[in-house]
Design a protein around this motif. Structure first.
Motif, PDB file in Angstrom:
ATOM      1  N   ALA A  11       0.829  -1.201   0.000  1.00 12.38           N
ATOM      2  CA  ALA A  11       0.000   0.000   0.000  1.00 12.38           C
ATOM      3  C   ALA A  11       0.868   1.258   0.000  1.00 12.38           C
ATOM      4  O   ALA A  11       0.588   2.223  -0.727  1.00 12.38           O
ATOM      5  N   ALA A  12       1.935   1.243   0.779  1.00 14.97           N
ATOM      6  CA  ALA A  12       2.834   2.398   0.813  1.00 14.97           C
ATOM      7  C   ALA A  12       3.509   2.599  -0.541  1.00 14.97           C
ATOM      8  O   ALA A  12       3.663   3.733  -1.013  1.00 14.97           O
ATOM      9  N   ALA A  13       3.903   1.509  -1.191  1.00 15.21           N
ATOM     10  CA  ALA A  13       4.534   1.618  -2.506  1.00 15.21           C
ATOM     11  C   ALA A  13       3.563   2.187  -3.533  1.00 15.21           C
ATOM     12  O   ALA A  13       3.944   3.015  -4.369  1.00 15.21           O
ATOM     13  N   LEU A  14       2.305   1.775  -3.481  1.00 11.20           N
ATOM     14  CA  LEU A  14       1.305   2.304  -4.408  1.00 11.20           C
ATOM     15  C   LEU A  14       1.052   3.787  -4.180  1.00 11.20           C
ATOM     16  O   LEU A  14       0.917   4.561  -5.130  1.00 11.20           O
ATOM     17  N   LEU A  15       0.996   4.203  -2.912  1.00  6.15           N
ATOM     18  CA  LEU A  15       0.774   5.610  -2.612  1.00  6.15           C
ATOM     19  C   LEU A  15       1.940   6.471  -3.084  1.00  6.15           C
ATOM     20  O   LEU A  15       1.756   7.547  -3.633  1.00  6.15           O
ATOM     21  N   LEU A  16       3.150   5.989  -2.881  1.00  6.55           N
ATOM     22  CA  LEU A  16       4.326   6.745  -3.309  1.00  6.55           C
ATOM     23  C   LEU A  16       4.456   6.781  -4.827  1.00  6.55           C
ATOM     24  O   LEU A  16       4.988   7.738  -5.382  1.00  6.55           O
ATOM     25  N   ALA A  17       3.989   5.756  -5.504  1.00  6.83           N
ATOM     26  CA  ALA A  17       4.067   5.729  -6.968  1.00  6.83           C
ATOM     27  C   ALA A  17       3.189   6.809  -7.575  1.00  6.83           C
ATOM     28  O   ALA A  17       3.466   7.291  -8.673  1.00  6.83           O
ATOM     29  N   GLY A  18       2.145   7.210  -6.883  1.00  5.52           N
ATOM     30  CA  GLY A  18       1.250   8.240  -7.387  1.00  5.52           C
ATOM     31  C   GLY A  18       1.794   9.647  -7.211  1.00  5.52           C
ATOM     32  O   GLY A  18       1.291  10.603  -7.790  1.00  5.52           O
TER      33      GLY A  18
END
Length: 62
Positions: A11-18
């Motif tokens: 979830a953290a990786a997805l948020l940072l990718a945005g």
């Protein structure tokens, strides 16, 4: 590593990718969009008619 930890990392990786380093200005256009808008305006100008000429033609047909 537990399932909860893996899900949190995912979830953290997805948020940072945005996130991006340079946000685009609100209402701004790219150089390509500006070029396309200029070309469209030129086409409209080339196809436009004088309102006075239209009024003269409308009064001649009566």
């Amino acid at each position: 590593m537990g399932v909860r930890s893996a899900a949190s990392l995912w979830a953290a990786a997805l948020l940072l990718a945005g996130c991006s380093a340079e946000p685009e200005p609100a209402g701004g256009v790219t150089a390509d969009e500006a070029r396309q808008l200029n070309e469209a305006a030129a086409m409209l100008d080339a196809n436009s008619m004088d309102a006075n000429a239209l009024a003269a033609n409308a009064s001649d047909t009566r």
